[in-house]
Each structure stands twice: as structure tokens, then as C-alpha cells.
Write a protein that holds these residues in place. Structure first.
Motif, PDB file in Angstrom:
ATOM      1  N   PRO A 189      34.544  -1.549  23.960  1.00 40.60           N
ATOM      2  CA  PRO A 189      35.017  -0.436  23.124  1.00 40.60           C
ATOM      3  C   PRO A 189      35.918   0.523  23.904  1.00 40.60           C
ATOM      4  CG  PRO A 189      32.634  -0.315  23.451  1.00 40.60           C
ATOM      5  CD  PRO A 189      33.086  -1.607  24.026  1.00 40.60           C
ATOM      6  N   LEU A 190      35.595   0.721  25.185  1.00 35.40           N
ATOM      7  CA  LEU A 190      36.394   1.646  25.991  1.00 35.40           C
ATOM      8  C   LEU A 190      37.859   1.222  26.005  1.00 35.40           C
ATOM      9  CD1 LEU A 190      35.969   4.004  28.352  1.00 35.40           C
ATOM     10  CD2 LEU A 190      36.650   2.067  29.761  1.00 35.40           C
ATOM     11  N   THR A 191      38.108  -0.042  26.390  1.00 35.21           N
ATOM     12  CA  THR A 191      39.505  -0.484  26.471  1.00 35.21           C
ATOM     13  C   THR A 191      40.127  -0.569  25.082  1.00 35.21           C
ATOM     14  OG1 THR A 191      38.546  -2.659  26.708  1.00 35.21           O
ATOM     15  CG2 THR A 191      39.584  -1.726  28.655  1.00 35.21           C
ATOM     16  N   ALA A 192      39.357  -1.066  24.109  1.00 35.06           N
ATOM     17  CA  ALA A 192      39.944  -1.228  22.776  1.00 35.06           C
ATOM     18  C   ALA A 192      40.381   0.126  22.228  1.00 35.06           C
ATOM     19  CB  ALA A 192      38.934  -1.884  21.839  1.00 35.06           C
ATOM     20  N   LYS A 193      39.481   1.111  22.293  1.00 32.63           N
ATOM     21  CA  LYS A 193      39.823   2.408  21.695  1.00 32.63           C
ATOM     22  C   LYS A 193      40.915   3.111  22.484  1.00 32.63           C
ATOM     23  CE  LYS A 193      35.442   3.308  19.398  1.00 32.63           C
ATOM     24  NZ  LYS A 193      34.168   4.022  19.476  1.00 32.63           N
ATOM     25  N   LEU A 194      40.773   3.083  23.811  1.00 37.09           N
ATOM     26  CA  LEU A 194      41.760   3.829  24.594  1.00 37.09           C
ATOM     27  C   LEU A 194      43.140   3.165  24.577  1.00 37.09           C
ATOM     28  CD1 LEU A 194      39.821   5.422  27.541  1.00 37.09           C
ATOM     29  CD2 LEU A 194      40.347   6.308  25.285  1.00 37.09           C
ATOM     30  N   THR A 195      43.187   1.820  24.521  1.00 40.96           N
ATOM     31  CA  THR A 195      44.526   1.214  24.402  1.00 40.96           C
ATOM     32  C   THR A 195      45.135   1.593  23.049  1.00 40.96           C
ATOM     33  OG1 THR A 195      43.447  -0.818  23.685  1.00 40.96           O
ATOM     34  CG2 THR A 195      44.327  -0.790  25.935  1.00 40.96           C
ATOM     35  N   ALA A 196      44.312   1.638  22.012  1.00 44.56           N
ATOM     36  CA  ALA A 196      44.858   2.034  20.708  1.00 44.56           C
ATOM     37  C   ALA A 196      45.408   3.449  20.786  1.00 44.56           C
ATOM     38  CB  ALA A 196      43.784   1.939  19.638  1.00 44.56           C
ATOM     39  N   PHE A 197      44.660   4.352  21.404  1.00 47.23           N
ATOM     40  CA  PHE A 197      45.154   5.721  21.542  1.00 47.23           C
ATOM     41  C   PHE A 197      46.451   5.746  22.357  1.00 47.23           C
ATOM     42  CE2 PHE A 197      41.173   7.533  19.987  1.00 47.23           C
ATOM     43  CZ  PHE A 197      41.647   8.657  19.347  1.00 47.23           C
TER      44      PHE A 197
END
Lengths: 354, 447
Positions: free
Chosen positions: A225-233
Motif C-alpha cells: 500500500p505504501l508504494t501504491a498510494k505514494l506513487t499515485a500521489f
């Protein structure tokens, strides 16, 4: 009849997985891009370019960015205008303080700057979701608004808080005519759209969508979730930053901090909701709806020869525009992109109902 | 999804496309003996109560010139309004929409908003259309050597600040009495509201008073915290730099927090009837600036009644004629029309003028008392004379006071150009440096 894929056989995986698997779509897209680059500059008046098409294209970039975050990754954000502002002020300060930089590099850096800020404001998304995240991003919007007005360094000590830009130069090409600006923006739109479309089809995009659909399940099948959410941001903010820099330099030329206020954030959010969440083409529909339609509605009475007072025209514009938003959402809550998809499906099976 | 939905959807899409085609195809027919004057207005939104009388004054004066004189030396004045809602982006769209109309394009623009003026300042030199910003806009644009296309005629926010400081100095009994005083600037948080700050800061530095800056978020309907701050800080005077609903809200809040209204002074955009009418007695004693002339009827108004309102052509209600903002709108339009007349004197009587020719005229405007009397503005305005360097022409402002029912005209002050001109010069030079503009020399000017 015309739009039928009979006889188009896919003989390889790459043919099956290409962006536009149907030949008619490909031809249509090539014709669209070609006419945008060749026919529009020849036909469109300065007014159409400067007042309608350029703002539409720039906000389409912003809408694609927000769509990546909200539509693909499911993280609601009300701070997109603030991030556009970051992009605009990074670009302003770079051109002011390092004037020898190439404008494309400036755009890239303003996108990167916005991405960093976006990641910082995106970290709360690791703990909070839904409406709570919306409120957290709203706080980001207010903070950025405040910073642009009060921190004098951003506006280079401009007493009124308003900054203005110089004409853009690119390798000896001065972009002072609307057509030049249009071509620059169009080129960027094509590149960024292609990048966004491919990103959403890649493993990163699938991670975003998995997170959106059910974050616990996504985590269990191995999406971080960390990478998924932060890459989206990050990606979303990058798009917002580039759009903001273009909005300031290409469209406005001179702006005050209010240009990147909450109203702009809401407008971009409306664009993707009306256009269609989780759809790249929907971002374009939404941007056109929000940018172009009010102006056309305002001009319509005079164009068809109805003499109305200025105030009445303006009231009618708001009423019809508001009515259309409700109407379209009532017909198809999934947005204009869904209507487009339905239309295409109907054409494919025509003359049979299904 | 049901199979029946798309039919009327297609129908609707066709209607939209047809509408779009009509809008794009609509071309205005142009004839030679016409001069086009674009009107950027706001008749809706939070600034409409103030924007409407202003727009009506502008429009009625054009109707008067056409009805009484048949235009300017036979050139009929045509016009079109475009609603900006006081928003910068819509203002830019309106500018783009109107700039090319008429046989010679737009003669000049009066954007009616400082924010829009800032945006158009970048575009006007490219399109060669002058901007007149009577009593608003960029203060440093009074320097015509750098700002060739901007004309803040009759005064800027810096002249307004200077006159306000002169007025309180007079009330207190001399500039030396300002030392140690506290002045709060309650301002609309936009370029408009922030414009006076450099001048007031300069005043605070040289006169030794303390300046407290309190921003109000536009449109300014919520000011509880602002007036709490005012109460805590206890300033001796409050300068109100508001527009639209912000003004009446501020006066109501001042009443609620018992700040003495006779120690509140407004800029000329905070001193019209819509600002005080609702507050009525509560605003009694409040003073504000006005650009030379406030409310009241003068000679030109008789013609407005005779040729416009009596013919049923009045834009607004008859009672509105002679109110502060209506008069200012008329004044602004008079200056525009006289600039066109001046341009015709030089470039050919009876011909429509281009923006470039009108720009020359704005820079060579010379309205003496005799001319103003003939125009019916003799009591309303002091002589105006512009030059290459001086794009203001006359910087007087009058204090007027609300007595609970009407505005009572007070003393007329002249701004101290010895302070303002050098400040405008250095700000303009900074602008020129950042824009890589070479300021004009006196030789260029005569051309």
C-alpha cells in the motif's frame, strides 16, 4: 456497420494488448491527432485557441492527474489546485532565478517539485481513508494557499502578490502567438496522455486499481500500500504541477494566488466526476464540459439572435450549466466516459440491439 | 444498461453540436463608421451591487453620446457587454472575445477589476490596446515610460493612501502627530487590497505610525475574526480597502464591536451607496474617499435624463442616476470618449480609431476647465492633463462622510506626487528589468 471489427484477427499477444486494438479506433485516433496538429492551427481563430482550447487542454492534464489519484487509486484529494500552484510557483521562481534553463526542463522540474509536495501531503493516506483523507488534502490546499500569499519569497516580493511571466522561449522559438502556445500544450498533452494510459495498464496501474477496489485484499495478494498510494500521489501531483506551470505561463501569463484556490480544486474534481472516474478519455470530456461549456452557453443567446441582458445571460448560463451537471449525473453516474463507451458498443452491434 | 437510452442522448449531442456551430459561425457584420467600445462588467455575483451602477453609468453615457451628438464626429459608438463576475479567468476570456470587434478592434478596455488589469497588462502591449484603470489597477503603471499601455487616470491606490494619510494628519493636527499612532488596514486579500501596502509602509516608516495589516478573504462576508483582531489591537484608525459585500459587512462588524465609525476611512471603492445603505444609521460618521466627485446631479445629468432616461433607454432605474458609482462610471466613459475625440483630431476626424491611436490620445489628453464645462462635467472634475511620463493626469481625491442618509462631500486633497512619483518610478524600473523592457526616452515620446 462502419464500426465493426469482423475480420480483424489478432495473431500475437502484442497485437491483442495494444492501446487501441480495433482498427477503426486507431484510424480515428490518428485522424484526431493529425487534425489537432495540422487542421486546428489553420482553422481556429485566436479567440478559440486562447480562450477555449488552450485552457481546455491544460486542465485536461490536471484532470488526468487527479483521475490517476481519485479514479484509479481511490484516494480522494481536494488539494489539486494547491499542487498546480506549487508547479506554477516553482516554474516562476526557476525562470526568474535561473533564466538560462530550458522551458521544458522547467516544466519537468515544476512537475517534480509538485510531486515531492504531493508525496508529503499524501502520507496521511497511509492511515486515513475516504472523507477523512479528503479533509486532510483540503488542509493541504489551505496551507498552500496561505503559503503563496504570505511567504513573499514565492512571489519574489511582489507587493500585490501577483506575479507575471515573460514570453516562453524554447531553443530560439519564442512562443508569443496563440498557435505556438497551442502546439506546445498539445504536444505535452499527447505525451502525458500516452504516459498516463500506459501507466494505468502497467503493474503500477494494476496495483493502484487493486488498492482502490479493496485495500486489504490488495495487501494480501502482495501489493504494497505504501508504494501504491505514494506513487499515485507522486504521479498525480506531477501532472498537476505541469498543468499548473502551463496554466500560469501559457494561459494566464500573470496570476494572483487566488488563481490556484479551492474553487479550482473543486473544478478539477468535478471534471473527473462528470467525465468519468478511472478513465483517461473521461478527463478530456470533463475538462471540456467545465471549461468550454459555460463560455458557449454565455455566447449562445447572442449567437442565435436572442437579445438578453448581460445579467440574464449570466444567470441562464449558471442555471443551464448546473442543470446539465445534474442531468448527466442522473443519466449516467459513471460519467461521460461511460456514455461514450455505451455509444461505441451500440455502434459495434448496430443494427441489432445486442 | 437499457437499450433505449442512446436515442435522445444522440439527439442531445446533436443539439449541442449545432449550438456550438452557431456560436462559432456567428460573425459580427461591421460597417466603417463605427467605433467599438468593449464593456467588461459584472452584474452578477458578490460584487454585483457595486458593479451594476458602475456598468450602467458607462453604458448610459455611450447612449447619450450616440443620441445627442450622433457619436464622435459622426462615428457611432458601438458596444458589447461581457460578464466577468469579477473573476480573472472570465475577464481574460471576455477580453479575448471583444478585442477584435468593430472595424478597428476595441478602442480601449476598462477592466473594472485590479485582478483582471494585472492579467491584461501582459496582453495589451501585444494586442496594442490601451487599458484605462480609473482609480484602480497597478499603482506603478502611472509611469508611462515603462507602462506604455496602462492609464490609471485620476488616481491610483498610492494616491488614495497618500490622501488618507494627509486627511488623518490634518485631523490630528499635523504629520508629526501621527507618530506612535496605530493604523489598521483591513483589506480585500487580492491584488486590489494589497496594492496600497507599499505606500502605507513607506508612510509608517517616515511618519512613525504603526501599520497593522489585516487581510479579509474575498468576498468578505465573514469578518468576525478580523474585527476581533481590530478590537484586540485597538488601532486609532481603520483604513477599509474593500469592494462589494465586504464593505457593508465591515461596517456592520465595526458597529457590533463598537469601533468608532468616524475613525474608519474607506478607499474610493468603499464609499458608495450600496456599502452603507443597509447599515444606515450604524455607518453614520464613516468617511470614505471619492475620486473628486461623489453623489449628486450636475449639468451632464440633465442630458442623461433628457436623451436617455426620458426616451426609455436608461440602463438601470432612474433613481440610480447621480449615485456615487454611476457617476464614476460616467466619468470613466467620458474620459474614454474624449480620448477617442482627441485621437480623431490628430489622425482624422470622422474615422474609427485603432487602439494604438487611442493610446496616443490618452497620453496627450488635455481637458481644461472650459472643455469640462462644455461637456457638463465642470463641477465634477478638475482639469486633466496627461503626458508620456504621467499617465494619471490629475491626482485629487475628496473625503465624503455618510450622515446616515446620504454622502456629504468634504474637503478635496491633492496627493503628494513628490513621494509617489519616485516610488512608482523605482517599481516600474524593477518591472521593466524583469520584463526586459527598455523604458522610453523623451525622444521616443514625441513620436
Amino acid at each position: 456497420m462502419l464500426y465493426r471489427e469482423n475480420g480483424q484477427f489478432k495473431t500475437s499477444y502484442s497485437a491483442d494488448q495494444q492501446l487501441l486494438p480495433i482498427a477503426q479506433d486507431r484510424w480515428l485516433m490518428i485522424a484526431l491527432v493529425a487534425s489537432s496538429f495540422i487542421a486546428v492551427p489553420l482553422v481556429a481563430s485566436d479567440y478559440t485557441l486562447r480562450a477555449l482550447i488552450i485552457p481546455f487542454l491544460i486542465l485536461a492534464i490536471a484532470a488526468i492527474g487527479l483521475n490517476i489519484l481519485v479514479g484509479y487509486c481511490g484516494q480522494i484529494s481536494l488539494g489539486s489546485a494547491g499542487l498546480m500552484g506549487v508547479g506554477a510557483y516553482v516554474a516562476f521562481n526557476l525562470t526568474l532565478r535561473v533564466p538560462q534553463l530550458n522551458f521544458l526542463l522547467v516544466l519537468l522540474l515544476s512537475g517534480a517539485g509538485a510531486a515531492l509536495v504531493g508525496i508529503a501531503f499524501g502520507t496521511p493516506s497511509l492511515r486515513i481513508k475516504g472523507l477523512y483523507l479528503a479533509v486532510a488534502t483540503l488542509a493541504a490546499q489551505f496551507f498552500l494557499d496561505w503559503a503563496f500569499v504570505r511567504v513573499r519569497w514565492f512571489t519574489a516580493d511582489s507587493p500585490s502578490g501577483s506575479v507575471s511571466t515573460n514570453p516562453i522561449e524554447l531553443l530560439g522559438w519564442t512562443l508569443d502567438r496563440p498557435v505556438d502556445k497551442y502546439l506546445l500544450v498539445l504536444g505535452l498533452v499527447c505525451l502525458l496522455t500516452l504516459a498516463a494510459k500506459n501507466l494505468t495498464r502497467s503493474h503500477i496501474g494494476r496495483a493502484w486499481m487493486a488498492t482502490r477496489d479493496m485495500d486489504v485484499a490488495a495487501e494480501i495478494i502482495g501489493v504494497r500500500p505504501l508504494t501504491a498510494k505514494l506513487t499515485a500521489f507522486a504521479v498525480s501531483s506531477f501532472y498537476a504541477g505541469v498543468a499548473g506551470a502551463l496554466w500560469g505561463f501559457v494561459h494566464l501569463g500573470s496570476w494572483e494566488p487566488a488563481a490556484f484556490g479551492l474553487v479550482m480544486s473543486l473544478n478539477v474534481l468535478f471534471m473527473i466526476i462528470i467525465g468519468g472516474l478511472g478513465s483517461i478519455i473521461g478527463s478530456f470530456f470533463g475538462a471540456a464540459f467545465i471549461v468550454v461549456l459555460p463560455v458557449l452557453l454565455n455566447r449562445l443567446p447572442a449567437a442565435v439572435g436572442i437579445d438578453l441582458s448581460t445579467a440574464m445571460r449570466s444567470h441562464l448560463e449558471s442555471m443551464i450549466f448546473g442543470g446539465l451537471i445534474v442531468l448527466f449525473l442522473a443519466i449516467e453516474p459513471l460519467g461521460l466516459a461511460r456514455l461514450w463507451a455505451i455509444g461505441k458498443q451500440k455502434l459495434r452491434v448496430w443494427p441489432f440491439p445486442h | 444498461m437499457k437499450a433505449t437510452t442512446p436515442y435522445w442522448m444522440v439527439w442531445m449531442a446533436t443539439a449541442c453540436a449545432a449550438g456550438l456551430a452557431t456560436v462559432v459561425a456567428a460573425e459580427d457584420a461591421t460597417t466603417a463608421k463605427e467605433q467599438f467600445i468593449p464593456l467588461l462588467v459584472y452584474r452578477t455575483g458578490p460584487y454585483a451591487p457595486n458593479g451594476t451602477p458602475w456598468a450602467n453609468g458607462k453604458l448610459d453615457y455611450l447612449k447619450l453620446i450616440n443620441a445627442r451628438d450622433g457619436g464622435v464626429n459622426g462615428v457611432k459608438l458601438t458596444y458589447e457587454e461581457c460578464e466577468t463576475e469579477y473573476k480573472t479567468d472570465r475577464g481574460v476570456e471576455c477580453y479575448e472575445r471583444l478585442k477584435g470587434k468593430g472595424p478597428t478592434g476595441a478602442a480601449l478596455f476598462d477592466p473594472q477589476s485590479t485582478g483582471i488589469t494585472f492579467a491584461l497588462t501582459e496582453r495589451a502591449p501585444v494586442d496594442k490596446i490601451p487599458l484605462i484603470t480609473v482609480g484602480y489597477g497597478r499603482s506603478e503603471s502611472q509611469d508611462g515610460d515603462v507602462f506604455m499601455w496602462n492609464f490609471p487616470l485620476l488616481g491610483t491606490y498610492w494616491t488614495a493612501s497618500d490622501v488618507l494619510m494627509q486627511h488623518i494628519a490634518k485631523k490630528e493636527g499635523g504629520f508629526d502627530k501621527l507618530k506612535g499612532k496605530k493604523i489598521a488596514l483591513v483589506f480585500h486579500d487580492s491584488p486590489f487590497g494589497r496594492e496600497p501596502i507599499p505606500m502605507l509602509e513607506e508612510g509608517a516608516r517616515t511618519r512613525g505610525f504603526e501599520l497593522i495589516k489585516i487581510p479579509v478573504t474575498p468576498p468578505g462576508v465573514e469578518q468576525k475574526s478580523v474585527w476581533l483582531q481590530v478590537r484586540q489591537q485597538h488601532p486609532d484608525y481603520v483604513f477599509l480597502w474593500g469592494w462589494g459585500v465586504m464593505n457593508s459587512t465591515a461596517l456592520k462588524e465595526a458597529q457590533a464591536t463598537a469601533f468608532p465609525r468616524d475613525h474608519m476611512l474607506g478607499v474610493w471603492w468603499s464609499g458608495a451607496e450600496p456599502d452603507v445603505k443597509d447599515v444606515g444609521e450604524g455607518a453614520k460618521g464613516y468617511s470614505a474617499l471619492t475620486i473628486q466627485y461623489g453623489a449628486g446631479l450636475s449639468k451632464v445629468h440633465q442630458d442623461i435624463f433628457k436623451y436617455v432616461h426620458d426616451k426609455g433607454q436608461g440602463t438601470g432605474p432612474r433613481e440610480e442616476v447621480g449615485t456615487v458609482l454611476y457617476n464614476r462610471g460616467m466619468l470613466i466613459q467620458m474620459l474614454s470618449v474624449e480620448a477617442i475625440r482627441r485621437a480623431q483630431e490628430r489622425f482624422g476626424k470622422g474615422k474609427p480609431m485603432t487602439g494604438e491611436q487611442v493610446r496616443w490620445a490618452l497620453e496627450n489628453l488635455n481637458l481644461d476647465q472650459k472643455r469640462l464645462d462644455a461637456l457638463g462635467f465642470g463641477e465634477m472634475l478638475k482639469p486633466v492633463r496627461t503626458s508620456c511620463v504621467d499617465h494619471v493626469g490629475a491626482s485629487y481625491a475628496r473625503i465624503q462622510t455618510w450622515d446616515g442618509r446620504q454622502w456629504v462631500a468634504g474637503e478635496l486633497y491633492e496627493a503628494n506626487q513628490q513621494i509617489i512619483t519616485p516610488m512608482a518610478r523605482s517599481a516600474a524600473e524593477a518591472y521593466a528589468a524583469s520584463k526586459k523592457i527598455t523604458p522610453r526616452t523623451p525622444q521616443d515620446c514625441r513620436a
